[in-house]
Scaffold this motif. Sequence first.
Motif, PDB file in Angstrom:
ATOM      1  N   UNK A   1       0.844  -1.197   0.000  1.00  0.00           N
ATOM      2  CA  UNK A   1       0.000   0.000   0.000  1.00  0.00           C
ATOM      3  C   UNK A   1       0.878   1.245   0.000  1.00  0.00           C
ATOM      4  N   UNK A   2       0.787   2.017  -1.059  1.00  0.00           N
ATOM      5  CA  UNK A   2       1.522   3.278  -1.172  1.00  0.00           C
ATOM      6  C   UNK A   2       0.548   4.384  -1.548  1.00  0.00           C
ATOM      7  N   UNK A   3       0.481   5.405  -0.730  1.00  0.00           N
ATOM      8  CA  UNK A   3      -0.408   6.551  -0.967  1.00  0.00           C
ATOM      9  C   UNK A   3      -1.858   6.116  -1.172  1.00  0.00           C
ATOM     10  N   UNK A   4      -2.250   5.140  -0.382  1.00  0.00           N
ATOM     11  CA  UNK A   4      -3.640   4.707  -0.416  1.00  0.00           C
ATOM     12  C   UNK A   4      -3.987   3.750  -1.528  1.00  0.00           C
ATOM     13  N   UNK A   5      -3.000   3.303  -2.309  1.00  0.00           N
ATOM     14  CA  UNK A   5      -3.247   2.395  -3.433  1.00  0.00           C
ATOM     15  C   UNK A   5      -2.502   1.083  -3.218  1.00  0.00           C
ATOM     16  N   UNK A   6      -3.221  -0.009  -3.371  1.00  0.00           N
ATOM     17  CA  UNK A   6      -2.630  -1.340  -3.293  1.00  0.00           C
ATOM     18  C   UNK A   6      -2.839  -2.002  -4.660  1.00  0.00           C
ATOM     19  N   UNK A   7      -1.806  -1.960  -5.500  1.00  0.00           N
ATOM     20  CA  UNK A   7      -1.925  -2.433  -6.881  1.00  0.00           C
ATOM     21  C   UNK A   7      -2.299  -3.909  -6.953  1.00  0.00           C
ATOM     22  N   UNK A   8      -1.667  -4.743  -6.131  1.00  0.00           N
ATOM     23  CA  UNK A   8      -1.917  -6.184  -6.200  1.00  0.00           C
ATOM     24  C   UNK A   8      -3.369  -6.505  -5.843  1.00  0.00           C
ATOM     25  N   UNK A   9      -3.888  -5.851  -4.808  1.00  0.00           N
ATOM     26  CA  UNK A   9      -5.283  -6.090  -4.433  1.00  0.00           C
ATOM     27  C   UNK A   9      -6.236  -5.590  -5.515  1.00  0.00           C
ATOM     28  N   UNK A  10      -5.933  -4.435  -6.087  1.00  0.00           N
ATOM     29  CA  UNK A  10      -6.800  -3.880  -7.133  1.00  0.00           C
ATOM     30  C   UNK A  10      -6.876  -4.825  -8.326  1.00  0.00           C
ATOM     31  N   UNK A  11      -5.733  -5.376  -8.730  1.00  0.00           N
ATOM     32  CA  UNK A  11      -5.731  -6.300  -9.867  1.00  0.00           C
ATOM     33  C   UNK A  11      -6.465  -7.594  -9.514  1.00  0.00           C
ATOM     34  N   UNK A  12      -6.378  -8.020  -8.261  1.00  0.00           N
ATOM     35  CA  UNK A  12      -7.136  -9.203  -7.836  1.00  0.00           C
ATOM     36  C   UNK A  12      -8.638  -8.938  -7.901  1.00  0.00           C
ATOM     37  N   UNK A  13      -9.044  -7.735  -7.531  1.00  0.00           N
ATOM     38  CA  UNK A  13     -10.462  -7.366  -7.610  1.00  0.00           C
ATOM     39  C   UNK A  13     -10.936  -7.394  -9.058  1.00  0.00           C
TER      40      UNK A  13
END
Length: 458
Positions: free
Chosen positions: A168-180
């Motif tokens: 999580x960097x600056x409120x964004x979690x890339x890995x979780x977003x791509x999983x969603x």
Amino acid sequence: ARNLRRLFKDRAEALVRLERCFILSPSSVSLLMRQDEYFDFDVAIVDEASQLEPAAILPVIMRCRSIVIVGDEWQMPPMRDFRASPDAEAMLGDGEIMGAADSALSLALGSEAFSVKELVCHYRSKTESLIAFSRRRFYPYMRTFPAAVPMVRGELGFTDIYVPDGVCEKGVNDAEARAIVGCLRRHFEKYYDAKTGKLSRSFGVVAFGEPQTAYIRALVAADKELSDKMERALANFGDVPEKLMFFKTIRTVQGQETEHLFLSLTYGRRANGSLWQQFGTLNRGNLGECVFNVAVTRAMYSVTVVHSVKGHELTESSVAYIGEYLRMAEKFAAGERGGFAGSDPGPGFFRSVGGYIRSLGISEDRIVYDYGVTDGSVRVPVAVLSPDKSRAVLGVWCERDVAGSGYDYYDCEMRYYESLAQRGWTLHRISAHDWTDNAEAERRALAEAVMSACGITR
């Protein structure tokens, strides 16, 4: 708006005669209904009162003889932002993010002027696992309805997706977003009809913060196939778009309902490997728990939890409840029943019915008395399980002695029975009187129900 105000002013008497019920927001009441012309309503019903400041309902109170205030003290209170930064939710733990004001509901509950009635039954969740956390933590007197099939992987109950490399960097979690986004693709593969362009099951995405929500939206928009399907499904829906799909933060999701919920915890580890323990508003005691409770109780059929931190890693006391939720979700997703079972009824009506079912060749371990999942389950007196014990194939709805049980007879015999049938139960009803006075016919009918439910032929 001007013409509407003029209509309400010039035709007040006619409007009241023509329309016996008005549905308006409190601000619209103040704007449209002059007190000297609209002052004698028999009753006003104020919904979602936990979100309204007391001043908001004053215009309503002044125009009616009586008032019913409806709300949930564990839903979000009126919120006030204290930081001007548009990226406030990305700046986790640095001062106050938002505060809660007193609500109309909290003042009413604290006043002796109002009698309090509690609505005890929860109807939204089609399987009890989805409400088990909130029931245990916030609603100890809630009654919930067990499903005949407690879990169907990916369709009913919990799906747990752990993303170990999520950062999580600056409120964004890339890995979780791509999983969603991957979850959304699978949702459309299962429920989207390419011929008609219709989506048969609704979904909602909830993320812990606006940056993550916006990032997920951007990933969806970048996936042309998925975004095209979404646009076509919305075009063919014919109702409010958010009833079919929505993307919300935990702060904006109250009032929504969906069949399938995808939840991104968002907060996890920083790039240096250290763990976030400051989850902004969620660290703030009862306020954080109210916000979280709203987010996790939106689903009817399933919740998919995407997270990059394990429940046992959340050691900070102010977010321990989130860890508890993650552990419960993981348990239910793994197919653990969480001690659903029931209780020994002792000698009597229920035991007699169970004994007769056993005499038909059904093994003792497939007969469960007072079947339920949570402590607040509306219990099925006698349930017959499938051979692998993964589901109940029959529920025998035996007449209860409701005296001293806290059950209402009409609820028990009518409403609860219907709600269980809506959750997939095959039910067979028996009264205690008929079981003794019409024994042969009742046992013959029960035998036929058991044989049919178990697929046994004689």
